[in-house]
Write a protein that holds these residues in place. Structure first.
Motif, PDB file in Angstrom:
ATOM      1  N   TRP A 130       0.835  -1.196   0.000  1.00 24.29           N
ATOM      2  CA  TRP A 130       0.000   0.000   0.000  1.00 24.29           C
ATOM      3  C   TRP A 130       0.872   1.248   0.000  1.00 24.29           C
ATOM      4  CZ3 TRP A 130      -0.540   4.148   3.332  1.00 24.29           C
ATOM      5  CH2 TRP A 130      -1.668   4.953   3.141  1.00 24.29           C
ATOM      6  N   LEU A 131       1.964   1.222   0.766  1.00 23.17           N
ATOM      7  CA  LEU A 131       2.873   2.365   0.814  1.00 23.17           C
ATOM      8  C   LEU A 131       3.507   2.624  -0.543  1.00 23.17           C
ATOM      9  CD1 LEU A 131       4.625   1.687   4.232  1.00 23.17           C
ATOM     10  CD2 LEU A 131       3.201   3.667   3.688  1.00 23.17           C
ATOM     11  N   VAL A 132       3.903   1.558  -1.239  1.00 20.62           N
ATOM     12  CA  VAL A 132       4.495   1.720  -2.572  1.00 20.62           C
ATOM     13  C   VAL A 132       3.468   2.317  -3.527  1.00 20.62           C
ATOM     14  CG1 VAL A 132       5.470   0.504  -4.556  1.00 20.62           C
ATOM     15  CG2 VAL A 132       6.197  -0.105  -2.237  1.00 20.62           C
ATOM     16  N   GLY A 133       2.229   1.860  -3.424  1.00 19.60           N
ATOM     17  CA  GLY A 133       1.171   2.405  -4.262  1.00 19.60           C
ATOM     18  C   GLY A 133       0.916   3.873  -3.978  1.00 19.60           C
ATOM     19  N   GLN A 134       0.888   4.237  -2.685  1.00 17.49           N
ATOM     20  CA  GLN A 134       0.695   5.635  -2.322  1.00 17.49           C
ATOM     21  C   GLN A 134       1.869   6.500  -2.782  1.00 17.49           C
ATOM     22  OE1 GLN A 134      -2.735   5.363  -1.632  1.00 17.49           O
ATOM     23  NE2 GLN A 134      -2.168   7.141  -0.435  1.00 17.49           N
ATOM     24  N   ALA A 135       3.068   5.925  -2.741  1.00 19.58           N
ATOM     25  CA  ALA A 135       4.240   6.663  -3.214  1.00 19.58           C
ATOM     26  C   ALA A 135       4.116   6.967  -4.702  1.00 19.58           C
ATOM     27  CB  ALA A 135       5.516   5.857  -2.943  1.00 19.58           C
ATOM     28  N   GLY A 136       3.624   5.982  -5.470  1.00 20.34           N
ATOM     29  CA  GLY A 136       3.438   6.203  -6.899  1.00 20.34           C
ATOM     30  C   GLY A 136       2.433   7.314  -7.171  1.00 20.34           C
ATOM     31  N   ARG A 137       1.354   7.355  -6.399  1.00 20.58           N
ATOM     32  CA  ARG A 137       0.361   8.417  -6.565  1.00 20.58           C
ATOM     33  C   ARG A 137       0.955   9.776  -6.195  1.00 20.58           C
ATOM     34  NH1 ARG A 137      -2.590   4.316  -3.950  1.00 20.58           N
ATOM     35  NH2 ARG A 137      -4.105   3.277  -5.313  1.00 20.58           N
ATOM     36  N   SER A 144       3.043  19.449  -3.196  1.00 23.77           N
ATOM     37  CA  SER A 144       2.819  19.258  -1.772  1.00 23.77           C
ATOM     38  C   SER A 144       2.426  17.821  -1.438  1.00 23.77           C
ATOM     39  CB  SER A 144       1.725  20.213  -1.279  1.00 23.77           C
ATOM     40  OG  SER A 144       0.508  19.980  -1.968  1.00 23.77           O
ATOM     41  N   SER A 145       1.791  17.102  -2.394  1.00 21.85           N
ATOM     42  CA  SER A 145       1.423  15.705  -2.140  1.00 21.85           C
ATOM     43  C   SER A 145       2.663  14.853  -1.924  1.00 21.85           C
ATOM     44  CB  SER A 145       0.605  15.154  -3.309  1.00 21.85           C
ATOM     45  OG  SER A 145      -0.614  15.836  -3.444  1.00 21.85           O
ATOM     46  N   LEU A 146       3.667  15.077  -2.759  1.00 16.44           N
ATOM     47  CA  LEU A 146       4.902  14.310  -2.631  1.00 16.44           C
ATOM     48  C   LEU A 146       5.659  14.712  -1.376  1.00 16.44           C
ATOM     49  CD1 LEU A 146       6.800  12.229  -3.792  1.00 16.44           C
ATOM     50  CD2 LEU A 146       7.759  13.981  -5.299  1.00 16.44           C
ATOM     51  N   THR A 147       5.677  16.005  -1.082  1.00 17.35           N
ATOM     52  CA  THR A 147       6.352  16.470   0.135  1.00 17.35           C
ATOM     53  C   THR A 147       5.695  15.884   1.382  1.00 17.35           C
ATOM     54  OG1 THR A 147       6.983  18.538  -0.952  1.00 17.35           O
ATOM     55  CG2 THR A 147       7.043  18.495   1.445  1.00 17.35           C
ATOM     56  N   SER A 148       4.360  15.868   1.403  1.00 22.24           N
ATOM     57  CA  SER A 148       3.643  15.320   2.556  1.00 22.24           C
ATOM     58  C   SER A 148       3.899  13.823   2.707  1.00 22.24           C
ATOM     59  CB  SER A 148       2.138  15.571   2.402  1.00 22.24           C
ATOM     60  OG  SER A 148       1.860  16.952   2.400  1.00 22.24           O
ATOM     61  N   PHE A 149       3.978  13.110   1.593  1.00 22.86           N
ATOM     62  CA  PHE A 149       4.260  11.667   1.675  1.00 22.86           C
ATOM     63  C   PHE A 149       5.642  11.435   2.277  1.00 22.86           C
ATOM     64  CE2 PHE A 149       5.905   7.667   0.059  1.00 22.86           C
ATOM     65  CZ  PHE A 149       4.870   6.797   0.361  1.00 22.86           C
ATOM     66  N   ASN A 155       8.960   9.422   6.870  1.00 24.53           N
ATOM     67  CA  ASN A 155       9.626   9.893   8.087  1.00 24.53           C
ATOM     68  C   ASN A 155      10.863  10.743   7.785  1.00 24.53           C
ATOM     69  OD1 ASN A 155       9.579  10.008  10.914  1.00 24.53           O
ATOM     70  ND2 ASN A 155      11.154   8.432  11.093  1.00 24.53           N
ATOM     71  N   GLU A 156      10.826  11.492   6.678  1.00 21.31           N
ATOM     72  CA  GLU A 156      11.955  12.339   6.305  1.00 21.31           C
ATOM     73  C   GLU A 156      11.756  13.746   6.850  1.00 21.31           C
ATOM     74  OE1 GLU A 156      13.298  12.197   2.255  1.00 21.31           O
ATOM     75  OE2 GLU A 156      12.313  10.285   1.900  1.00 21.31           O
ATOM     76  N   ARG A 157      12.859  14.424   7.087  1.00 19.50           N
ATOM     77  CA  ARG A 157      12.796  15.812   7.549  1.00 19.50           C
ATOM     78  C   ARG A 157      12.758  16.732   6.329  1.00 19.50           C
ATOM     79  NH1 ARG A 157      17.238  16.099  12.472  1.00 19.50           N
ATOM     80  NH2 ARG A 157      16.378  14.386  13.708  1.00 19.50           N
ATOM     81  N   VAL A 158      11.587  16.952   5.803  1.00 22.81           N
ATOM     82  CA  VAL A 158      11.411  17.858   4.672  1.00 22.81           C
ATOM     83  C   VAL A 158      10.400  18.920   5.061  1.00 22.81           C
ATOM     84  CG1 VAL A 158      11.986  16.133   2.929  1.00 22.81           C
ATOM     85  CG2 VAL A 158       9.622  16.365   3.681  1.00 22.81           C
ATOM     86  N   SER A 159      10.515  20.063   4.444  1.00 22.79           N
ATOM     87  CA  SER A 159       9.664  21.186   4.795  1.00 22.79           C
ATOM     88  C   SER A 159       8.207  20.861   4.521  1.00 22.79           C
ATOM     89  CB  SER A 159      10.084  22.425   3.993  1.00 22.79           C
ATOM     90  OG  SER A 159       9.215  23.496   4.254  1.00 22.79           O
TER      91      SER A 159
END
Length: 389
Positions: A130-137, A144-149, A155-159
């Protein structure tokens, strides 16, 4: 037994006197308490002011009975957050367990997703597929969708702020390559002159091939390690120096003329199409160029919404069109992670810092160099004409 109006649960068994209290992230709600055990959930995403007050109140109360606290959270958005400080600078008697993958990996990298979500292999939390699928989306949507993921699922330190990043981490990663194009054609040099606290940086851009190089410099005092502690980046500056991306020159400030001479020496033998710089420090830079004996076309640019906005847009366009290629650089990665764009009512851009002690000088120099390179590449090449009289 549940007690109202507060969210409290009292356990009467095992001797009684055990109370579980749930409170909001408001420091005043915990004043005067004397807990023996505190569970701080999602500490990395509490409001900075009220969250700090609540943490201070709880820790003060824990000291009355020698209590303990358990802090659980996904990563905070940056290294300066108090939760990041708990991890990076643990106090004596603290135990730290962190599940954060190395930075710079693709969002759908399965191995690093498992690092960030260790319970997925045991049926705890989100399933890895499911995580891999959400990453693809998230990759398909970008922004912002990619940044939020990356922030909440990897668990990355991104703005995680709402202001526009100049370029997102993934957009910049698309520019990094181990197969760097050659130094062909004239080079454009972008200069961002710093002071005693900020970095001084130079970017080198070859418009014909898209090659980008960048070097940063700090004064020798204080040391790079001490600067890293003040700027809340740990030993990142020391790592940059070890990678050959950051140097030290001068004592309290970088000597302008000597530094400019080293900048030109970096591209010795190359034809310099232009040296582009911030108009704000025109006098200081012009004096340094004169003392260093540097002769090249000079382009002065403002950093406001007019000229700065144009440069930001040209830089972004070059990145999106694949016309910016650079070696993997911790210096540039760090600068772009702190570089955001402010917008005026007319939707014009201006480069700014995401945090007060962020160092975006390398990003600013790169924007100047690439934008001027784009203007040079867009001009029609005039053919020489000879007229015999």
């Amino acid at each position: 037994m549940t007690c109202a109006p507060r969210l409290e649960i009292e356990f009467e068994g095992d001797g009684g006197g055990h109370v579980l209290r749930v409170i909001a992230a408001d420091g005043k709600s915990a004043l005067g308490s004397a807990p023996t055990m505190c569970l701080l959930d999602e500490r990395g995403h509490w409001a900075l002011d009220k969250g700090g007050e609540l943490e201070a109140a709880l820790l003060s109360g824990l000291g009355k009975r020698g209590g303990r606290t358990l802090i659980i959270s996904t990563s905070a958005a940056d290294d300066t957050h108090p939760f990041s400080k708990w991890i990076d600078e643990p106090l004596p008697g603290s135990y730290v367990q962190e599940h954060r993958p190395p930075p710079g990996l693709p969002a759908d990298d399965r191995a690093s997703l498992i690092i960030a979500n260790p319970g997925s292999a045991h049926g705890i939390g989100a399933d890895i597929d499911w995580l891999v699928g959400q990453a693809g989306r998230a990759i398909a949507r970008g922004g912002s969708s990619l940044t939020s993921f990356r922030l909440y699922n990897r668990n990355e330190r991104v703005s995680g702020e709402n202001r526009d990043l100049l370029v997102t981490m993934d957009e910049w990663l698309s520019c990094e390559t181990s197969d760097l194009p050659p130094r062909e054609g004239p080079v454009v040099i972008g200069i961002d002159l710093g002071g005693s606290a900020s970095m001084t940086a130079a970017a080198f851009y070859w418009p014909e091939t898209g090659r980008l190089e960048c070097l940063g410099t700090f004064p020798a005092s204080p040391s790079l390690l001490d600067r890293g502690q003040v700027d809340a980046v740990g030993d990142r500056y020391v790592q940059m120096q070890d990678r050959g991306e950051l140097s030290v020159m001068g004592d309290k400030t970088v000597p302008v003329a000597s530094w400019l001479a080293e900048v030109v020496k970096h591209v010795e033998g190359q034809s310099i199409a232009a040296i582009t710089m911030d108009r704000y420090k025109q006098s200081e830079l012009a004096e340094g160029l004169g003392r260093a004996g540097i002769r090249a076309p000079l382009v002065w640019r403002g950093q406001g919404f007019r000229e700065g906005g144009e440069d930001c847009e040209r830089f972004r366009r070059a990145v999106f069109d694949g016309k910016v290629l650079a070696r993997p650089s911790l210096l540039l990665w760090s600068a772009f992670s702190d570089a955001v764009c402010l917008r005026d009512p007319a939707n014009n851009l201006k480069l700014a810092k995401a945090r007060s002690n962020g160092r975006i000088d390398a990003a600013a120099a790169s924007v100047l160099a690439v934008a001027e390179g784009a203007r040079i590449a867009g001009r029609p090449k005039s053919k020489a004409r000879v007229i015999w009289a």
